[in-house]
Design a protein around this motif. Structure first.
Motif, mmCIF file in Angstrom:
data_model
loop_
_atom_site.group_PDB
_atom_site.id
_atom_site.type_symbol
_atom_site.label_atom_id
_atom_site.label_comp_id
_atom_site.label_asym_id
_atom_site.label_seq_id
_atom_site.Cartn_x
_atom_site.Cartn_y
_atom_site.Cartn_z
ATOM 1 N N UNK A 1 0.860 -1.190 0.000
ATOM 2 C CA UNK A 1 0.000 0.000 0.000
ATOM 3 C C UNK A 1 0.890 1.231 0.000
ATOM 4 N N UNK A 2 0.359 2.324 -0.572
ATOM 5 C CA UNK A 2 1.119 3.577 -0.589
ATOM 6 C C UNK A 2 1.452 4.078 0.807
ATOM 7 N N UNK A 3 0.648 3.706 1.786
ATOM 8 C CA UNK A 3 0.815 4.243 3.140
ATOM 9 C C UNK A 3 1.863 3.496 3.957
ATOM 10 N N UNK A 4 2.314 2.343 3.465
ATOM 11 C CA UNK A 4 3.302 1.572 4.223
ATOM 12 C C UNK A 4 4.672 2.235 4.151
ATOM 13 N N UNK A 5 5.475 2.102 5.217
ATOM 14 C CA UNK A 5 6.819 2.727 5.195
ATOM 15 C C UNK A 5 7.792 2.027 4.247
ATOM 16 N N UNK A 6 7.629 0.731 4.041
ATOM 17 C CA UNK A 6 8.467 -0.023 3.115
ATOM 18 C C UNK A 6 7.565 -0.581 2.017
ATOM 19 N N UNK A 7 7.833 -0.178 0.772
ATOM 20 C CA UNK A 7 6.945 -0.539 -0.327
ATOM 21 C C UNK A 7 7.752 -1.006 -1.530
ATOM 22 N N UNK A 8 7.049 -1.692 -2.438
ATOM 23 C CA UNK A 8 7.639 -2.155 -3.691
ATOM 24 C C UNK A 8 6.819 -1.572 -4.831
ATOM 25 N N UNK A 9 7.458 -0.905 -5.800
ATOM 26 C CA UNK A 9 6.691 -0.284 -6.886
ATOM 27 C C UNK A 9 6.282 -1.292 -7.954
ATOM 28 N N UNK A 10 5.171 -1.002 -8.595
ATOM 29 C CA UNK A 10 4.755 -1.765 -9.767
ATOM 30 C C UNK A 10 3.904 -0.860 -10.638
ATOM 31 N N UNK A 11 3.616 -1.339 -11.856
ATOM 32 C CA UNK A 11 2.884 -0.521 -12.815
ATOM 33 C C UNK A 11 1.526 -1.145 -13.097
ATOM 34 N N UNK A 12 0.478 -0.330 -12.940
ATOM 35 C CA UNK A 12 -0.870 -0.716 -13.329
ATOM 36 C C UNK A 12 -1.232 -0.002 -14.627
ATOM 37 N N UNK A 13 -2.205 -0.544 -15.322
ATOM 38 C CA UNK A 13 -2.617 0.023 -16.609
ATOM 39 C C UNK A 13 -4.002 0.629 -16.516
ATOM 40 N N UNK A 14 -4.148 1.781 -17.152
ATOM 41 C CA UNK A 14 -5.451 2.406 -17.284
ATOM 42 C C UNK A 14 -5.653 2.848 -18.725
ATOM 43 N N UNK A 15 -6.865 2.727 -19.221
ATOM 44 C CA UNK A 15 -7.174 3.173 -20.570
ATOM 45 C C UNK A 15 -7.576 4.652 -20.513
ATOM 46 N N UNK A 16 -6.579 5.494 -20.654
ATOM 47 C CA UNK A 16 -6.850 6.945 -20.573
ATOM 48 C C UNK A 16 -5.758 7.663 -21.353
ATOM 49 N N UNK A 17 -5.756 9.015 -21.220
ATOM 50 C CA UNK A 17 -4.814 9.819 -21.992
ATOM 51 C C UNK A 17 -3.466 9.897 -21.294
ATOM 52 N N UNK A 18 -2.459 10.149 -22.082
ATOM 53 C CA UNK A 18 -1.090 10.275 -21.556
ATOM 54 C C UNK A 18 -0.979 11.504 -20.657
ATOM 55 N N UNK A 19 -0.158 11.326 -19.600
ATOM 56 C CA UNK A 19 0.134 12.457 -18.724
ATOM 57 C C UNK A 19 1.626 12.701 -18.609
ATOM 58 N N UNK A 20 2.432 11.919 -19.284
ATOM 59 C CA UNK A 20 3.880 11.999 -19.083
ATOM 60 C C UNK A 20 4.572 11.771 -20.408
#
Length: 263
Positions: free
Chosen positions: A244-263
């Motif tokens: 979870x984003x709120x945990x002090x130790x986290x592991x990143x991963x990528x989720x997909x959404x069908x939407x417009x680019x932001x980056x």
């Protein structure tokens, strides 16, 4: 003349003392620290499963080769054999080659390369030639492989210049932090061995295994993030953290959404 499969036939012997904790494992901690690669590969596949569902071959291939890196590194540090040394280094070379072949952005191709297929051939030929050259002086292979990291850092910098997502910038910063700690451990073990042996702490190469795996745990999602923009324009990558984003130790991963680019 000892066999190339014989114990301690390698050109490289790391700082940790040999056979101090086991009669069959030459470098005990350098061997068991490779467990980090056995955790890394399935973690990447599980966390980034949405990406795998849409574009399976790149991540499955790279994860399989990272698993090979763990297997061959374990074998090398267990035996310190010449064959083990070559398998360890060549598995890293081929893992990098496959990652480049699948994930290198088309906009950075040399001018004479027009398609991904041509780039695959370029990577394949270059890797085969590099594999043959690695037999000339195996002791230099590790230095050459580590130098590739500077090109990866340069590419990361180029991509981040086009990205406005602060979370992605933070992920890249954490990746670099782990890499700096990892390469510092590697260099310390290689060049300052006498010092660490004098204080009875010759374990920095085992730290390298764990720290570089941590760096890759951030590097692969970062590469996937940018790959989605280039190769999967119907989706927008979203950076998430496990558990979870709120945990002090986290592991990143990528989720997909069908939407417009932001980056």
């Amino acid at each position: 003349m000892p066999s190339i499969f014989s114990y301690q036939s390698a050109e490289v012997d790391w700082c940790e003392g040999n056979f101090e904790r086991s009669a069959i494992i030459a470098e005990y901690y350098n061997t068991i620290s490779n467990v980090s690669f056995f955790v890394l590969s399935p973690a990447l596949l599980y966390l980034n499963r949405q990406y795998c569902q849409q574009r399976a071959l790149p991540l499955y291939s790279v994860s399989a080769l990272l698993l090979c890196v763990g297997v061959f590194s374990t074998y090398f540090h267990m035996t310190l054999s010449y064959v083990g040394q070559l398998l360890d280094e060549l598995s890293i070379l081929w893992a990098l080659a496959v990652a480049y072949a699948f994930w290198y952005p088309r906009i950075y191709y040399p001018r004479f390369i027009k398609t991904r297929k041509q780039f695959f051939w370029l990577c394949g030929i270059t890797t085969v030639v590099s594999t043959l050259m690695s037999f000339v002086k195996p002791a230099f292979n590790a230095y050459a492989l580590n130098c590739i990291a500077f090109h990866l850092l340069y590419l990361t910098w180029r991509e981040l210049k086009k990205c406005n997502d602060r979370r992605v910038h933070r992920m890249a910063a954490v990746m670099v932090m782990w890499w700096v700690l990892a390469i510092t451990s590697w260099i310390s073990d290689r060049w300052l061995c006498g010092l660490w042996q004098a204080i009875n702490f010759p374990y920095f190469h085992s730290f390298w295994h764990v720290l570089i795996a941590m760096s890759l745990l951030y590097c692969c999602p970062l590469v996937i993030y940018f790959d989605i923009f280039y190769e999967m324009p119907a989706f927008t990558p979203k950076l998430r953290y496990w558990p979870s984003d709120s945990w002090p130790v986290v592991v990143p991963y990528i989720a997909l959404e069908e939407s417009h680019k932001q980056c």
